[in-house]
Design a protein around this motif. Structure first.
Motif: not given
Length: 192
Positions: A18-30, A112-115
């Motif tokens: 959960r922490l790993l995915l939360a940090n990846l999501a934060a990096a993705l949104f940033t 690569v995952i992108e918005l």
């Protein structure tokens, strides 16, 4: 957050995942795009899309739910104020995962995952296409009438073209009259 899958976790335990995915999501949104392993990108996609769906709602409860997953207030602010308005008319599919080959060191498959922030283009439905197909034979007759009506239209186009020419001739005569006394005065000076 989506239910963890069966089998081995990404980080070791469910809490670490959960922490790993939360940090990846934060990096993705940033950064709007991040490069990670295919497995992490595939696991991140539903988490990120759910958080974006909360951001589209935009109310206080949704903001607090997202803050429960991502602890960084600046990232949550970016998600709600910048990203959510860009995807407001999109009904899902906020992220795109693209495979980019293997990592050099351990040969891990990378992605690569992108918005997806491009505006949505409306596609015509099959029902609308069938209506257009049914209306097409009915529109053939007016097309022939338009072809026949083009000859009078050409005459109508020529008439306004002549009118400005007449106006231009009249306008050129008017300055000539005002310039004529000046020309006569210059001719009088030359004769003296």
């Amino acid at each position: 957050m989506p239910k963890p899958t069966k089998g081995p976790r990404l980080g070791g335990g469910p809490a670490h995942e959960r922490l790993l995915l939360a940090n990846l999501a934060a990096a993705l949104f940033t950064h709007k795009s991040i490069k990670t392993t295919e497995t992490k990108a595939k696991r991140l996609r539903p988490v990120a899309e759910r958080l974006i769906t909360f951001a589209k709602r935009g109310d206080l409860h949704a903001r607090r739910r997202v803050l429960g997953v991502i602890g960084d207030k600046s990232v949550v602010h970016t998600l709600f104020t910048e990203i959510a308005p860009l995807v407001a008319d999109r009904e899902g599919g906020y992220t795109r995962v693209t495979k980019v080959g293997n990592r050099k060191g351990d040969n891990a498959p990378m992605a690569v995952i992108e918005l997806v922030l491009e505006p949505v283009t409306k596609k015509s439905t099959p029902v609308a296409k069938s209506k257009k197909a049914a209306a097409a034979p009915a529109e053939e007759a007016p097309v022939e009438e338009v072809a026949e009506a083009e000859t009078p239209a050409e005459d109508a186009v020529e008439a306004p073209v002549e009118a400005p020419a007449e106006d231009a001739a009249a306008a050129s005569e008017a300055p000539a009259e005002t310039e004529a006394p000046a020309d006569e005065a210059a001719a009088d000076e030359k004769s003296e």
